[in-house]
Design an enzyme around this catalytic site. Structure first.
Site, PDB file in Angstrom:
ATOM      1  N   ASN A 273      36.886  29.320  42.917  1.00 19.02           N
ATOM      2  CA  ASN A 273      35.806  30.070  42.286  1.00 19.02           C
ATOM      3  C   ASN A 273      34.475  29.935  43.003  1.00 19.02           C
ATOM      4  O   ASN A 273      33.764  30.915  43.212  1.00 19.02           O
ATOM      5  CB  ASN A 273      35.647  29.615  40.831  1.00 19.02           C
ATOM      6  N   GLU A 295      41.584  30.653  56.376  1.00 19.34           N
ATOM      7  CA  GLU A 295      42.969  30.441  55.930  1.00 19.34           C
ATOM      8  C   GLU A 295      43.414  31.529  54.974  1.00 19.34           C
ATOM      9  O   GLU A 295      44.536  32.022  55.043  1.00 19.34           O
ATOM     10  CB  GLU A 295      43.080  29.104  55.191  1.00 19.34           C
ATOM     11  N   ASN A 385      44.888  18.671  44.064  1.00 16.12           N
ATOM     12  CA  ASN A 385      45.731  19.633  44.789  1.00 16.12           C
ATOM     13  C   ASN A 385      46.135  19.145  46.168  1.00 16.12           C
ATOM     14  O   ASN A 385      47.275  19.287  46.568  1.00 16.12           O
ATOM     15  CB  ASN A 385      45.004  20.969  44.936  1.00 16.12           C
ATOM     16  N   LYS A 409      31.920  18.506  33.258  1.00 15.73           N
ATOM     17  CA  LYS A 409      32.159  18.024  31.896  1.00 15.73           C
ATOM     18  C   LYS A 409      30.862  17.931  31.096  1.00 15.73           C
ATOM     19  O   LYS A 409      30.531  16.910  30.487  1.00 15.73           O
ATOM     20  CB  LYS A 409      32.858  16.654  31.919  1.00 15.73           C
TER      21      LYS A 409
END
Length: 507
Positions: A273, A295, A385, A409
């Site tokens: 994002n 990429e 990831n 958060k």
């Protein structure tokens, strides 16, 4: 949108004897045995095998088995989730993004090898991994010579097809045949006498439009008709727009000083994002005829192509939302002379990145006051990831830029900390850090100067005083890179124990 013309199987499989190898997904899955090393096409949810992996999971539910699975990057269609739930995965590499698989990795149920994306096939080619038993590859077509035409990604498929003992090909009728000709397939010669990779411009073509394979290696062909998993991207918000604005101002200043030329220095932008928003922000910037050597091509890449801001884009994959997939794949003729898809060992190759003078923009989970970046681990232990290709570019780019929102958060976490809990990119590979609060240009700065700049420019006001206090007290301890070792990770400990990184006096 004009729909792609329907094609017959003879258009897709032009080497006629291979028609006899068409089987069901379940029959193809039966070829995969316990203990095998299996390669699968797919790079960031694009161009991945879609039917046979799920058939493998179904078979494993009846006949338990485990494999080592190597891909280009993340897979779509919940393949990693389904394989995890069926306990198929013994080992997985080099990148993933599935929550179920992530949980299994962090529990130690699946062994995960986190690699630079340019390195996986080098290890396969040299015998450090493998040997590879089967490769399962999605294709748009098979040529008369038996060449495999990839779909929306190339990833590691080229080397998998070469190095695997046997191949299973998924011919995906949902992928337009007009993809043929978009790819530039080049395989480096062997080390240590490797020839230079002859890419001298991001629009240069040096290979073939298909992957050369021995047709005798094709053990099975499965016919599918499924689109790629759609990318889900948030609408850019105030923070990501602010990050883009800081970067554009920086690019304008660098251009005015003669140190940057966005018509010559190609962009690499990581997936996600924030990165997508940064690219979207460039659409409103003053730069035209930009280039991209990256990429992954996201929605924002095609928005820039449509606006004329971007002249050419090279990558290994197209990862698009449903809207943009329809727009792009239904109108490939509009884009084809301005795009190329390459194997990931070429899109991410250090030699090419250094030669072309890439401006690399990637996302950080957190970074510290000296510029070390953590891209992969929460609290130093839990994998998210993987490093992906960010390290390939950061180490070799003309400019290495990392971006992050300064808070997470609802303010309980600061992205800027005294010491990162895991290091993926050392301070030596980081030139610029950007948050919504500002941009820290770290070039030519010693560690103490870096800390002052990062605290002043990047830290959210909620944490700035707290971080400045840590640095001031660390200075009293001395050292080239001052730290208070018994406090360096205390922010992470405090977050686990109290729910926030804020010290008690500031909560």
């Amino acid at each position: 949108m004009e729909q792609p013309a329907k094609t017959s199987l003879s258009d897709r499989i032009r080497l006629f004897p291979l028609m006899d190898r068409i089987v069901s997904a379940d029959s193809a899955a039966a070829l995969i045995k316990d203990g095998m090393v299996v390669g699968m096409s797919g790079f960031t949810r694009a161009g991945d095998a879609k039917a046979v992996p799920l058939a493998i999971a179904r078979r494993a539910n009846e006949h338990p088995m485990q494999i080592t699975l190597i891909t280009g990057a993340s897979l779509g269609k919940d393949v990693d989730r389904v394989l995890t739930e069926a306990h198929v995965l013994k080992k997985r590499m080099p990148f993933q993004s599935d929550p179920t698989l992530r949980a299994a990795i962090n529990l130690g149920e699946v062994m995960f090898v986190d690699q630079h994306l340019s390195e996986t096939v080098e290890h396969l080619r040299s015998g450090q991994l493998g040997p590879m038993d089967y490769a399962i590859i999605e294709a748009a077509a098979i040529t008369k010579e038996g060449g495999i035409v990839p779909t929306t990604s190339v990833g590691n498929s080229t080397s998998f097809a070469t190095l695997a003992k046997k191949l299973i090909i998924e011919i995906n009728l949902a992928q337009p045949l007009q993809l043929e000709g978009l790819h530039d397939i080049y395989v480096p010669t062997k080390r240590p006498t490797r020839d230079p990779i002859p890419i001298i411009a991001c629009n240069g073509r040096i290979g073939m439009p298909y992957m050369r394979v021995d047709p005798d290696k094709i053990a099975a062909i499965v016919i599918t008709e499924q689109s790629d998993s759609a990318a889900t991207l948030d609408v850019p918000g105030p923070d990501t727009r602010a990050i883009a604005d800081h970067l554009i101002s920086f690019f304008v200043e660098e251009t005015s000083k003669g140190r940057l030329n966005l018509m010559a220095n190609p962009l690499q932008v990581g997936i996600g994002n924030i990165s997508n928003a940064v690219l979207s922000g460039l659409a409103a910037g003053p730069f035209d005829h930009m280039l991209m050597y990256s990429e992954v091509l996201q929605d924002s890449t095609f928005a820039l192509l449509d606006s004329g801001k971007l002249a050419f884009a090279s990558a290994s994959s197209m990862t698009l939302s449903e809207e943009y997939a329809q727009r792009v794949l239904g109108n490939l003729a509009k884009y084809k002379d301005r795009l190329v898809l390459r194997p990931q060992e070429i899109s991410n190759h250090p030699e090419v990145i250094r030669r072309l003078g890439i401006i690399a923009i990637n996302t950080a989970l957190e970074f510290d006051i000296y510029g070390n970046v953590n891209s992969t681990h929460i609290n130093g232990t839990d994998m998210v990831n993987g490093i992906g290709g960010s390290g390939d570019f950061a180490r070799n780019a003309y400019l290495s830029i990392f971006v992050a929102k300064s808070l997470a958060k609802d303010g309980a976490i600061s992205a800027v900390v005294p010491m990162v809990s895991h290091v993926d990119h050392t301070e030596h590979d980081v030139d610029v850090l950007v948050t919504e609060n500002g941009l820290a240009d770290l070039r030519g700065l010693a560690p103490r100067e870096r800390a002052i700049t990062i605290i002043a420019k990047c830290v959210h006001p909620l944490y700035r005083e707290q971080l400045a206090d840590y640095f001031d007290r660390a200075l009293l301890r001395g050292g080239h890179t001052p730290h208070i070792l018994d406090e360096a990770l205390s922010w992470h400990v405090r977050r686990k124990e109290t729910g926030t990184m804020l010290s008690g006096s500031l909560v």
